[in-house]
Design a protein around this motif. Structure first.
Motif, PDB file in Angstrom:
ATOM      1  N   GLN A  15       0.831  -1.207   0.000  1.00 27.08           N
ATOM      2  CA  GLN A  15       0.000   0.000   0.000  1.00 27.08           C
ATOM      3  C   GLN A  15       0.862   1.252   0.000  1.00 27.08           C
ATOM      4  N   ARG A  38      -5.956   3.088  -3.947  1.00 27.99           N
ATOM      5  CA  ARG A  38      -5.700   2.613  -2.587  1.00 27.99           C
ATOM      6  C   ARG A  38      -6.949   2.020  -1.951  1.00 27.99           C
ATOM      7  N   GLU A  40      -8.164   0.612   1.842  1.00 22.42           N
ATOM      8  CA  GLU A  40      -7.781   0.608   3.247  1.00 22.42           C
ATOM      9  C   GLU A  40      -7.600  -0.830   3.720  1.00 22.42           C
ATOM     10  N   ARG A  42      -8.333  -3.578   5.873  1.00 22.79           N
ATOM     11  CA  ARG A  42      -9.410  -3.987   6.770  1.00 22.79           C
ATOM     12  C   ARG A  42      -9.360  -5.495   6.972  1.00 22.79           C
TER      13      ARG A  42
END
Length: 722
Positions: A15, A38, A40, A42
């Motif tokens: 990332q 991108r 996130e 999780r």
């Protein structure tokens, strides 16, 4: 940390600030899941799991480093031949490591970090239990750049020799590739960097070079773009190989709409004997994602290559304005003539004089003396040092041309060492431009070139070197390599070149080196690692240069683009264009002149003086700013681009109209990259009054343009926030 690992799921999430790259280990194989904007990190990444039809096998699996021979019938990333002649291997996952920063590549140029926190590196180990081949896939992700840098190390840990027949740097499968198109750069001598765009149909779309250099014909860069992606919008995936020899890049679309993109060393005529315990390192591929179209991709490459590929004292320095004597004199000069051009240049504010071809051996044309790197005392009775000191006394630095990779059959060096060129015993030696290629696989050859150049550098105040290379490789064989290693010659040539460049640039860091290969035949990231700028093309016509510089900027930073004003009629196409037009085109790169300044009229000298003064005021913005391409010369009669500082408080806009248009409509140019909340003072570069405009207006309404009704018109504007 830019890399997240879920060991139980075998999932790796790379990332950056605006990008994610995700892969997973499935049944012992690294499988590609996602590359794009991108995501996130999780607990659940629903929708990313790979679903293939039952019984489909490897041929439907999106892989990271695929192999051939066990069910995948698409292009493989590697191929190895065993001692029994078979070519089937099966790599399986063994483990991983995460490293802070980015390790260097042994013997190869590479993107680098200056601080460990800039990037993280993932290494995945794969192995074939049967033959002992071990492959390490290397991924580096930068925290604040949407780039993944990939390479592979292949090691023989078995008990018998292996022969690599293919070893690419990166491969990636796009399961949703049915709307992808491919963009690449093609051309020829004097016509480099033509932008091509084509849809991907079922089958392969391949670009490559078999010439031993990255080539005029095709550049080691390709981008996959979503259908409808433009200069400023849409998903773009860039692939750029940090290598200066033969390469291949291929996008293969299968019957189900998935696309495999692979890039690396050209496997044509390549083999590499890998004995037990030996390792082979591939060059690296720099993969860039942009959700802001081609312009966004370019700016990522520009910033990365300008600051984390280029090196040395001149990486961040303003580059000098030069005058080169080549088109002024060709081979016909003496010391006084050279100094007279430099003297005129000093009056006009030019900072560097470059002596091009013809100063060495008995070089009166291009049919002799390459390899004889000593002064021709017929032309320069008191030697190079005398010319350099006279030029320095005028306030200019002194630069010199070399072609160190070549040898003329009519030379003292060839008569002494006829075996020092690339050749195959018993075969004719194909000449191009009356020259052969030195065998840079041989240490004694590289040492001779180093010693010859160092002797000059240690005795003459050299500030700049133009390193030329004017032909492709033929009869690619080396007298020093055994029969079983002849397939390694082309790659070993490039490795030898890199070894010499590393040595000579490290020992003479005060010299600004510029790469050249008949213009742009070796405009590639590998050379930029050693030389921060490249002579973009031997074609110096202003109109042709619009396309050449525009296309080159697709991947390479403006700080690397050499651009000169030459005389008219132009020596390549015979066109006559105004001096202002030629100047504006050349000022959009590393600026200089390639003509006889002593032949200019007083009026022309005043124009040159103004150009030099203007460029000194804006060159930091041109060379270090962010480039926005506004109008493409490949699409119409107009070209425009602009440069913007990172803080968006200053900008510089250039606009060109090639042919006059009868009774033209009102024209405006919509700008990009500005801060919509700021007010900008817009000042024309040559004539007209300044005016204040909002950044939002300049980008949404545009900047009004007006030109006299003549061909070859141009103008520029300086923007300053108030």
């Amino acid at each position: 940390m830019s890399i997240y690992v879920r060991e139980q799921e075998g999932l790796f999430h790379l990332q950056s600030e605006g990008m994610s790259y995700i892969l997973q280990i499935r049944d012992g194989l690294p499988v590609h899941l996602y590359w794009g904007g991108r995501l996130e990190e999780r607990e659940s990444l629903d929708g990313l799991s790979v679903k293939t039809p039952e019984g489909a096998g490897l041929d439907r699996l999106p892989q990271e480093y695929p192999q051939y021979g066990s069910g995948d019938f698409r292009i493989p990333a590697y191929q190895a031949e065993l001692t029994d002649g078979t070519r089937v291997t099966e790599l399986r996952y063994q483990g991983y490591r995460i490293l802070r920063g980015k390790p260097a590549l042994a013997g190869l140029p590479a993107v680098y970090t200056e601080r460990e926190e800039e990037a993280d590196t993932l290494e995945l180990d794969l192995a074939d239990a049967y033959c002992g081949l071990r492959v390490t896939l290397v991924y580096t992700v930068f925290a604040d750049r949407n780039a993944v840098v990939r390479s592979a190390r292949l090691k023989n840990e078995g008990g018998a020799d292996l022969r690599l027949l293919r070893a690419l740097s990166a491969s990636i499968d796009f399961a949703d590739g049915d709307d992808l198109e491919m963009i690449y750069l093609s051309g020829s001598w004097s016509r480099e960097a033509v932008i091509n765009r084509r849809p991907l149909r079922q089958g392969g779309t391949r670009i490559d070079s078999k010439r031993g250099v990255s080539s005029h014909q095709l550049n080691p860069f390709a981008a996959l773009v979503r259908e409808g992606a433009t200069e400023s919008a849409g998903d773009v995936y860039g692939f750029s190989l940090v290598y200066s020899g033969g390469f291949e890049a291929e996008a293969e679309r299968d019957a189900f709409g998935s696309v495999r993109m692979a890039i690396g060393l050209n496997s044509f005529d390549f083999s590499w004997l890998l004995k037990t315990g030996e390792e082979f390192q591939t060059p690296e591929a720099v993969m860039v994602y942009s959700g802001e179209g081609l312009g966004g991709m370019s700016r990522i490459y520009h910033r990365l290559y300008r600051t984390r590929l280029c090196r040395g004292e001149y990486r961040d320095k303003e580059r000098p304005i030069l005058v080169n004597n080549w088109e002024a004199t060709y081979f016909n000069f003496d010391a006084d003539k050279l100094v007279s051009i430099a003297e005129e240049g000093s009056k006009l504010g030019i900072e560097l004089f470059v002596l091009d071809d013809g100063w060495f051996g008995k070089r009166d044309s291009d049919n002799s003396s390459l390899g004889d790197w000593f002064e021709d005392r017929r032309k320069l009775p008191n030697g190079l040092a005398d010319v350099a000191e006279r030029v320095n006394a005028l306030g200019l630095k002194f630069g010199l041309w070399f072609e160190p990779e070549m040898i003329s059959p009519d030379s003292e060096l060839y008569r002494k060492h006829p075996d020092w060129c690339l050749h195959v015993p018993g075969r004719r030696r194909s000449e191009a431009r009356w020259q052969l290629v030195l065998d840079y696989t041989r240490k004694e050859v590289r040492d001779y070139i180093y010693d010859s150049m160092a002797a000059i550098f240690n005795n003459v105040p050299i500030a700049y070197v133009k390193w030329d290379m004017n032909r492709n490789l033929t009869e690619i064989g080396s007298a020093e390599l055994p029969a079983e290693r002849q397939g390694e010659t082309a790659h070993r040539y490039v490795l030898g070149l890199y070894e010499l460049l590393e040595r000579i640039t490290a020992d003479f860091p005060q010299i600004l080196f510029e790469s050249c290969s008949s213009g742009g035949a070796r405009f590639d990231p590998g050379m930029l690692y050693y030389m921060p700028q490249t002579w973009t093309s031997d074609d110096t016509d202003g109109v042709e240069r619009l396309k050449i510089q525009y296309g080159t900027s697709l991947v390479y930073p403006v700080s690397s683009i050499g651009a000169h004003v030459s005389a008219v009629p132009n020596h390549q196409v015979g066109r006559i264009t105004p001096l202002d037009f030629r100047g504006d085109v050349a000022m959009s790169g590393n600026f200089g002149y390639e003509l006889d300044l002593t032949q200019f009229t007083d009026e022309e000298k005043e124009v040159v003086k103004r150009q030099v003064e203007a460029y000194k005021e804006v060159r930091s913005l041109v060379q270090q700013g962010d480039l926005y391409r506004l109008k493409s010369p490949f699409e119409g009669n107009e070209t425009a681009w602009m440069f913007v500082t990172p803080d968006k408080r200053e900008a510089l806009v250039y606009h060109f109209r090639v042919m006059a248009v009868p009774h033209p409509p009102l024209s405006s140019l919509k700008l990009q990259g500005l801060d919509p909340s700021l007010e900008y003072r817009v000042t024309p570069g040559r004539s007209g009054e300044s005016a204040l405009h909002g950044g939002d207006r300049l980008m949404r309404v545009g900047l009004g343009l007006s030109y006299p009704q003549y061909d070859y018109q141009s103008g520029w504007f300086k923007l300053t926030a108030e």
